[in-house]
Design a protein around this motif. Structure first.
Motif, PDB file in Angstrom:
ATOM      1  N   GLN A 209     -38.017 -46.477 -11.835  1.00 47.15           N
ATOM      2  CA  GLN A 209     -38.527 -46.649 -10.482  1.00 47.15           C
ATOM      3  C   GLN A 209     -39.668 -47.663 -10.488  1.00 47.15           C
ATOM      4  O   GLN A 209     -40.496 -47.673 -11.397  1.00 47.15           O
ATOM      5  CB  GLN A 209     -39.048 -45.315  -9.939  1.00 47.15           C
ATOM      6  CG  GLN A 209     -37.959 -44.285  -9.726  1.00 47.15           C
ATOM      7  CD  GLN A 209     -36.891 -44.784  -8.789  1.00 47.15           C
ATOM      8  OE1 GLN A 209     -37.189 -45.392  -7.751  1.00 47.15           O
ATOM      9  NE2 GLN A 209     -35.628 -44.589  -9.150  1.00 47.15           N
TER      10      GLN A 209
ATOM     11  N   SER B 116     -22.527 -50.240 -17.835  1.00 47.91           N
ATOM     12  CA  SER B 116     -22.162 -49.380 -16.695  1.00 47.91           C
ATOM     13  C   SER B 116     -20.688 -48.958 -16.702  1.00 47.91           C
ATOM     14  O   SER B 116     -20.246 -48.262 -15.809  1.00 47.91           O
ATOM     15  CB  SER B 116     -22.471 -50.014 -15.355  1.00 47.91           C
ATOM     16  OG  SER B 116     -23.855 -50.137 -15.202  1.00 47.91           O
ATOM     17  N   ARG B 117     -19.975 -49.375 -17.692  1.00 48.68           N
ATOM     18  CA  ARG B 117     -18.581 -48.896 -17.819  1.00 48.68           C
ATOM     19  C   ARG B 117     -18.431 -48.163 -19.142  1.00 48.68           C
ATOM     20  O   ARG B 117     -17.416 -48.238 -19.824  1.00 48.68           O
ATOM     21  CB  ARG B 117     -17.594 -50.056 -17.716  1.00 48.68           C
ATOM     22  CG  ARG B 117     -17.633 -50.751 -16.371  1.00 48.68           C
ATOM     23  CD  ARG B 117     -16.501 -51.723 -16.160  1.00 48.68           C
ATOM     24  NE  ARG B 117     -16.557 -52.843 -17.076  1.00 48.68           N
ATOM     25  CZ  ARG B 117     -15.550 -53.202 -17.857  1.00 48.68           C
ATOM     26  NH1 ARG B 117     -14.427 -52.516 -17.877  1.00 48.68           N
ATOM     27  NH2 ARG B 117     -15.671 -54.255 -18.658  1.00 48.68           N
TER      28      ARG B 117
ATOM     29  N   HIS C  66     -24.714 -47.392 -21.283  1.00 45.29           N
ATOM     30  CA  HIS C  66     -25.778 -47.021 -20.348  1.00 45.29           C
ATOM     31  C   HIS C  66     -27.119 -47.030 -21.048  1.00 45.29           C
ATOM     32  O   HIS C  66     -27.210 -46.997 -22.279  1.00 45.29           O
ATOM     33  CB  HIS C  66     -25.527 -45.605 -19.810  1.00 45.29           C
ATOM     34  CG  HIS C  66     -24.257 -45.457 -19.054  1.00 45.29           C
ATOM     35  ND1 HIS C  66     -24.122 -45.784 -17.726  1.00 45.29           N
ATOM     36  CD2 HIS C  66     -23.039 -45.006 -19.458  1.00 45.29           C
ATOM     37  CE1 HIS C  66     -22.885 -45.536 -17.343  1.00 45.29           C
ATOM     38  NE2 HIS C  66     -22.208 -45.066 -18.363  1.00 45.29           N
TER      39      HIS C  66
ATOM     40  N   LEU D  13     -30.692 -39.777 -18.276  1.00 44.94           N
ATOM     41  CA  LEU D  13     -31.043 -38.916 -17.151  1.00 44.94           C
ATOM     42  C   LEU D  13     -30.200 -39.236 -15.918  1.00 44.94           C
ATOM     43  O   LEU D  13     -29.771 -38.359 -15.182  1.00 44.94           O
ATOM     44  CB  LEU D  13     -32.527 -39.151 -16.831  1.00 44.94           C
ATOM     45  CG  LEU D  13     -33.247 -38.123 -16.015  1.00 44.94           C
ATOM     46  CD1 LEU D  13     -33.208 -36.787 -16.703  1.00 44.94           C
ATOM     47  CD2 LEU D  13     -34.696 -38.561 -15.822  1.00 44.94           C
ATOM     48  N   CYS D  14     -29.964 -40.538 -15.719  1.00 46.73           N
ATOM     49  CA  CYS D  14     -29.205 -40.958 -14.537  1.00 46.73           C
ATOM     50  C   CYS D  14     -27.714 -40.692 -14.744  1.00 46.73           C
ATOM     51  O   CYS D  14     -27.058 -40.074 -13.903  1.00 46.73           O
ATOM     52  CB  CYS D  14     -29.353 -42.468 -14.288  1.00 46.73           C
ATOM     53  SG  CYS D  14     -31.013 -43.109 -14.448  1.00 46.73           S
ATOM     54  N   ASP D  15     -27.181 -41.182 -15.838  1.00 45.57           N
ATOM     55  CA  ASP D  15     -25.727 -41.265 -16.006  1.00 45.57           C
ATOM     56  C   ASP D  15     -25.137 -40.252 -16.994  1.00 45.57           C
ATOM     57  O   ASP D  15     -23.928 -40.091 -17.050  1.00 45.57           O
ATOM     58  CB  ASP D  15     -25.348 -42.689 -16.444  1.00 45.57           C
ATOM     59  CG  ASP D  15     -25.905 -43.750 -15.495  1.00 45.57           C
ATOM     60  OD1 ASP D  15     -26.412 -44.781 -15.975  1.00 45.57           O
ATOM     61  OD2 ASP D  15     -25.861 -43.525 -14.261  1.00 45.57           O
TER      62      ASP D  15
ATOM     63  N   LEU E 269     -22.476 -37.572 -15.961  1.00 49.29           N
ATOM     64  CA  LEU E 269     -21.115 -38.019 -15.674  1.00 49.29           C
ATOM     65  C   LEU E 269     -20.165 -37.743 -16.832  1.00 49.29           C
ATOM     66  O   LEU E 269     -18.958 -37.805 -16.678  1.00 49.29           O
ATOM     67  CB  LEU E 269     -21.119 -39.538 -15.421  1.00 49.29           C
ATOM     68  CG  LEU E 269     -21.700 -39.961 -14.082  1.00 49.29           C
ATOM     69  CD1 LEU E 269     -22.231 -41.367 -14.149  1.00 49.29           C
ATOM     70  CD2 LEU E 269     -20.650 -39.861 -13.009  1.00 49.29           C
TER      71      LEU E 269
ATOM     72  N   THR F 292     -26.091 -37.825  -9.364  1.00 47.62           N
ATOM     73  CA  THR F 292     -26.237 -36.746 -10.341  1.00 47.62           C
ATOM     74  C   THR F 292     -27.581 -36.090 -10.037  1.00 47.62           C
ATOM     75  O   THR F 292     -28.456 -36.731  -9.454  1.00 47.62           O
ATOM     76  CB  THR F 292     -26.218 -37.252 -11.800  1.00 47.62           C
ATOM     77  OG1 THR F 292     -27.313 -38.147 -12.019  1.00 47.62           O
ATOM     78  CG2 THR F 292     -24.905 -37.935 -12.139  1.00 47.62           C
TER      79      THR F 292
ATOM     80  N   CYS G 126     -31.009 -37.921 -11.495  1.00 49.92           N
ATOM     81  CA  CYS G 126     -31.192 -39.372 -11.373  1.00 49.92           C
ATOM     82  C   CYS G 126     -32.218 -39.703 -10.289  1.00 49.92           C
ATOM     83  O   CYS G 126     -32.014 -39.364  -9.117  1.00 49.92           O
ATOM     84  CB  CYS G 126     -29.819 -39.984 -11.093  1.00 49.92           C
ATOM     85  SG  CYS G 126     -29.764 -41.428 -10.054  1.00 49.92           S
TER      86      CYS G 126
ATOM     87  N   SER H 241     -33.138 -42.587  -8.990  1.00 49.03           N
ATOM     88  CA  SER H 241     -32.684 -43.563  -7.979  1.00 49.03           C
ATOM     89  C   SER H 241     -31.813 -42.881  -6.934  1.00 49.03           C
ATOM     90  O   SER H 241     -31.791 -43.298  -5.770  1.00 49.03           O
ATOM     91  CB  SER H 241     -31.909 -44.704  -8.624  1.00 49.03           C
ATOM     92  OG  SER H 241     -32.740 -45.455  -9.453  1.00 49.03           O
TER      93      SER H 241
ATOM     94  N   GLN I 251     -17.414 -48.961 -11.853  1.00 48.56           N
ATOM     95  CA  GLN I 251     -18.370 -48.673 -12.912  1.00 48.56           C
ATOM     96  C   GLN I 251     -18.830 -47.225 -12.840  1.00 48.56           C
ATOM     97  O   GLN I 251     -18.475 -46.487 -11.909  1.00 48.56           O
ATOM     98  CB  GLN I 251     -19.545 -49.649 -12.818  1.00 48.56           C
ATOM     99  CG  GLN I 251     -20.282 -49.669 -11.481  1.00 48.56           C
ATOM    100  CD  GLN I 251     -21.367 -48.618 -11.392  1.00 48.56           C
ATOM    101  OE1 GLN I 251     -22.338 -48.671 -12.126  1.00 48.56           O
ATOM    102  NE2 GLN I 251     -21.235 -47.667 -10.470  1.00 48.56           N
ATOM    103  N   MET I 252     -19.614 -46.836 -13.866  1.00 48.49           N
ATOM    104  CA  MET I 252     -19.993 -45.430 -14.013  1.00 48.49           C
ATOM    105  C   MET I 252     -21.485 -45.167 -13.827  1.00 48.49           C
ATOM    106  O   MET I 252     -22.010 -44.187 -14.350  1.00 48.49           O
ATOM    107  CB  MET I 252     -19.589 -44.922 -15.411  1.00 48.49           C
ATOM    108  CG  MET I 252     -18.102 -44.896 -15.644  1.00 48.49           C
ATOM    109  SD  MET I 252     -17.361 -43.464 -14.867  1.00 48.49           S
ATOM    110  CE  MET I 252     -17.600 -42.219 -16.149  1.00 48.49           C
ATOM    111  N   GLY I 253     -22.196 -46.038 -13.157  1.00 46.14           N
ATOM    112  CA  GLY I 253     -23.623 -45.785 -12.944  1.00 46.14           C
ATOM    113  C   GLY I 253     -23.855 -45.163 -11.575  1.00 46.14           C
ATOM    114  O   GLY I 253     -23.158 -45.492 -10.604  1.00 46.14           O
ATOM    115  N   VAL I 254     -24.834 -44.295 -11.477  1.00 47.36           N
ATOM    116  CA  VAL I 254     -25.197 -43.712 -10.178  1.00 47.36           C
ATOM    117  C   VAL I 254     -26.597 -44.199  -9.772  1.00 47.36           C
ATOM    118  O   VAL I 254     -27.357 -44.612 -10.641  1.00 47.36           O
ATOM    119  CB  VAL I 254     -25.213 -42.157 -10.224  1.00 47.36           C
ATOM    120  CG1 VAL I 254     -23.804 -41.610 -10.184  1.00 47.36           C
ATOM    121  CG2 VAL I 254     -25.979 -41.627 -11.406  1.00 47.36           C
TER     122      VAL I 254
END
Lengths: 332, 79
Positions: free
Chosen positions: A38, A133-134, A137, A141-143, A146, B9, B12, B14, B50-53
């Motif tokens: 951030q 991003s595919r 990462h 924490l963000c991804d 998934l 998620t 996250c 953002s 893509q796989m980003g959130v």
């Protein structure tokens, strides 16, 4: 005209901002992101759990950053915390003031504190950029969530890498920590947690040489065999291989940096080699970089800026609107 | 009426900023927690590649990450 502009609004910049406001300095704290973190809050916002900030047994990185921001903004007559990426910082002469320009605004200040921190280093191996991003990462924490019940990798051997792996293990089926060195070096408490976590496998003296896949990552090539195999089927790779100090702006003002790009400071008073410029936090040359040590340095920098601003006459060599208006009102 | 869907998620930051922004601007949206729903992960992947959130779908237009300027533009929010 600000008394001090703090470039960087992570924990260090926000703490410096709070203290500068407390010392009655007209203060601007400017925050920007270099990618995933951030702009106000900084890289601590990428940490789910902070357990080593004295006074707080456990809190999230975002909570810590929010607390610091609230505290800085409590001095609302003195402190402004704003999003903005400083693109240039100039100074006209030794006695002159600084001009900070973002792409939208311009600000003037008598002193500067660089609390610009660092940015995560990107993974260097083949496929890392292609699959960003595919499956590649930089923010567990963000991804991480998934990848429930999947196989993931953390590249790195630091305490940060260990914490990322522990977080990912809450979701993934298996987490490999792949590190090029002899031994990973987490804090003792995290070392213990890793050794007790059956989902985490530590692979040392090994590098990933290629990341491969189709639409998404599906395997990695190693330079050493692990359990007889040098190709592992994985679903994601999280990079945690350290960071690069963000010191380019400081350098443009003549601030010295060391071979790692860090800003060496006098650790007594957070001064740099340039009068009127101070630095604090992860961008500096200390060995032990944590939120609390950055915050301490930020507060010291604020105090030094206060001393500097009060001890020096400022004659700005560019048009100082406030000064001119104040002179006008006196003569009228 | 604009259809807004945000793939998130829980951890996250953002994603949190995106939701805060939408709430502050009184934009109704559907939140999809991709940590819980594997079908939603595939949907998000298909839409954004893509796989980003976070991924925000505004009537089929996709924003990856928290991008205030793009959100303002696509939602016609001034200022």
């Amino acid at each position: 005209m600000y008394d001090v502009i703090i470039i960087g609004a992570g924990v260090t910049g926000l703490a410096a901002g709070m203290y500068a406001g407390r010392l009655n300095l007209k203060t601007l704290v400017l925050g920007a992101t270099s990618g995933t973190e951030q702009p106000i809050g900084g890289v601590i916002t990428l940490t789910e759990t902070v357990e080593n900030y004295p006074g707080f047994i456990k809190l999230s990185g975002s909570e810590l950053a929010e607390n610091l921001q609230k505290h800085a903004e409590d001095y609302k007559d003195k402190v402004t915390v704003e999003e903005g990426k400083a693109i240039t910082v100039e100074r006209h002469d030794e006695r002159g003031c600084f001009v900070v320009k973002t792409d939208e605004k311009q600000y003037d200040a008598k002193s500067i504190i660089f609390a610009t921190g660092t940015k995560w280093r990107k993974l260097p191996m083949k496929g890392a950029k292609e699959f960003e991003s595919r499956g590649v990462h930089y923010c567990a924490l963000c991804d991480g969530p998934l990848y429930k019940d999947k196989v993931v990798v953390v590249v790195g051997g630091s305490d940060t890498a260990a914490k990322e792996a522990l977080f990912l293990a809450e979701y993934a089926k298996k987490v490999y920590i792949i590190y090029r060195g002899e031994q990973i070096r987490p804090e003792p408490i995290n070392a213990k947690r890793i050794s007790e976590n059956k989902k985490i496998i530590v692979v040392t003296k090994t590098n990933i040489v290629e990341i491969m896949g189709d639409k998404l990552v599906n395997k990695i090539q190693l330079d050493n065999k692990h359990e007889g195999k040098d190709v592992l089927e994985v679903d994601a790779i999280f990079g945690a291989i350290g960071s690069t100090p963000l010191s380019e702006l400081a350098k443009s003002l003549g601030v010295k940096t060391n071979e790692k790009g860090e800003i060496p400071i006098n650790h007594k008073d957070s001064t740099t080699n340039v009068k009127g410029i101070f630095a604090a936090g992860d961008v500096t040359d200390k060995d032990f970089k944590q939120a609390i040590t950055g915050v301490a340095e930020g507060v010291v920098a604020a105090y030094s800026a206060y001393a500097y601003v009060n001890e020096n006459e400022f004659v700005c060599t560019f048009y100082d609107k406030e000064y001119a208006e104040s002179k006008e009102s006196v003569t009228k | 009426m604009t259809n807004v869907k945000v793939y998130t998620t829980p951890t996250c930051s953002s994603c949190k900023k995106t939701k805060e922004f939408l709430n502050e601007n009184n934009v109704k949206f559907e939140e999809v927690n991709v940590a819980k729903d594997q079908n939603a992960v595939q949907e998000m992947l298909q839409k954004s590649g893509q796989m980003g959130v976070p991924v925000t779908d505004i009537d089929g237009q996709i924003i990856i990450g928290f991008d205030k300027l793009k959100l303002k533009k696509l939602l016609n929010i001034g200022g």
